[in-house]
Enzyme design. Structure first.
Site, mmCIF file in Angstrom:
data_model
loop_
_atom_site.group_PDB
_atom_site.id
_atom_site.type_symbol
_atom_site.label_atom_id
_atom_site.label_comp_id
_atom_site.label_asym_id
_atom_site.label_seq_id
_atom_site.Cartn_x
_atom_site.Cartn_y
_atom_site.Cartn_z
ATOM 1 N N ASP A 22 -13.416 -24.451 9.882
ATOM 2 C CA ASP A 22 -14.830 -23.999 9.897
ATOM 3 C C ASP A 22 -15.772 -24.367 10.985
ATOM 4 O O ASP A 22 -15.416 -25.276 11.816
ATOM 5 C CB ASP A 22 -15.467 -24.227 8.472
ATOM 6 C CG ASP A 22 -16.932 -23.518 8.614
ATOM 7 O OD1 ASP A 22 -17.012 -22.415 8.660
ATOM 8 O OD2 ASP A 22 -17.845 -24.210 8.376
ATOM 9 N N ASP A 24 -19.806 -23.548 11.723
ATOM 10 C CA ASP A 24 -21.161 -23.786 11.569
ATOM 11 C C ASP A 24 -21.237 -24.711 10.396
ATOM 12 O O ASP A 24 -20.844 -24.753 9.229
ATOM 13 C CB ASP A 24 -21.826 -22.591 11.145
ATOM 14 C CG ASP A 24 -21.933 -21.576 12.127
ATOM 15 O OD1 ASP A 24 -22.793 -21.765 13.074
ATOM 16 O OD2 ASP A 24 -21.421 -20.257 11.944
#
Length: 233
Positions: A22, A24
């Protein structure tokens, strides 16, 4: 979505077939930038974004976040596309001002790349933002990139992670996904990946198939390999 141009190495039982990151809050400390943009838009609309609504947005698609914002402000009639355009423009400005790595993220990414383990970036952010972020992350750091506006169903749907495994040509059940939010964890679990969660803004409830760390500084290749074997205590 980026199409891999590398030659896939022979799968080894010692390491994951791929590591799916991932972005953010996991690789870069960008949630604070999203905080700034979202709170600014709420003020522009004459309101104040609640902490509850902001936490609910973490890891979700732009469309879902705008619905949460409008509902929280008591303005459900607002056009989510107009709000998304405003947010995207502001976030682009903030991203260009510089992104900071999360603790331990860069050393782990480098270790994975050095070991010739395929990698993918799997994010709810749109392609325009990701292109700016890649100036920090490194365009050669990932063999595939899956953006939130390039899949039919965003996290927590499993499609983003299934898409990443398909692009890499590896079985999702041999992949480790690294996430920071409940939404992202749900997506990776539903896809069938082993999950390493490093919560930042929102707690992740303990559940089978998910190992949690306070920081990626405590993660290494041995831990990633272990996630595909017996559950860690």
């Amino acid at each position: 979505m980026a199409t891999p141009t590398w030659r896939r190495p022979t799968l080894s039982a010692q390491y994951p077939a791929a590591v799916l990151f991932d972005m953010d809050g996991t690789l870069v400390d960008s949630e604070k930038l999203w905080d700034t943009a979202l709170h600014e838009l709420a003020v522009a609309y004459g309101g104040v974004l609640s902490d509850t609504a902001r936490r609910a947005m973490i890891g979700t698609s732009m469309a879902a976040s705008m619905r949460l914002l409008h509902d929280d402000l008591g303005q459900p009639e607002r056009d989510p596309r107009a709000s998304a355009t405003w947010i995207n423009e502001r976030i682009l400005e903030l991203f260009r001002s510089g992104l900071q790595w999360r603790p331990g993220a860069l050393p782990l990414l480098r270790a994975v790349r050095t070991a010739d383990i395929p990698t993918a970036l799997v994010t709810s952010s749109g392609r325009a933002l990701v292109e700016v972020a890649l100036d920090t992350l490194g365009r050669d750091s990932f063999d595939a990139v899956v953006c939130g506006d390039e899949v039919d169903s965003a996290k927590p749907h499993p499609m983003p992670y299934l898409t990443a495994a398909r692009l890499l040509g590896v079985p999702i059940g041999r992949c480790v996904a690294i996430e920071d939010s409940p939404t992202g964890v749900a997506s990776a679990l539903a896809a069938g990946a082993a999950v390493l969660a490093v919560p930042v803004e929102v707690p992740v409830e303990p559940c089978a198939g998910v190992h949690q760390l306070a920081s990626l500084a405590a993660a290494d290749l041995e831990l990633l390999a272990a996630l595909l074997g017996e559950p860690l205590a």
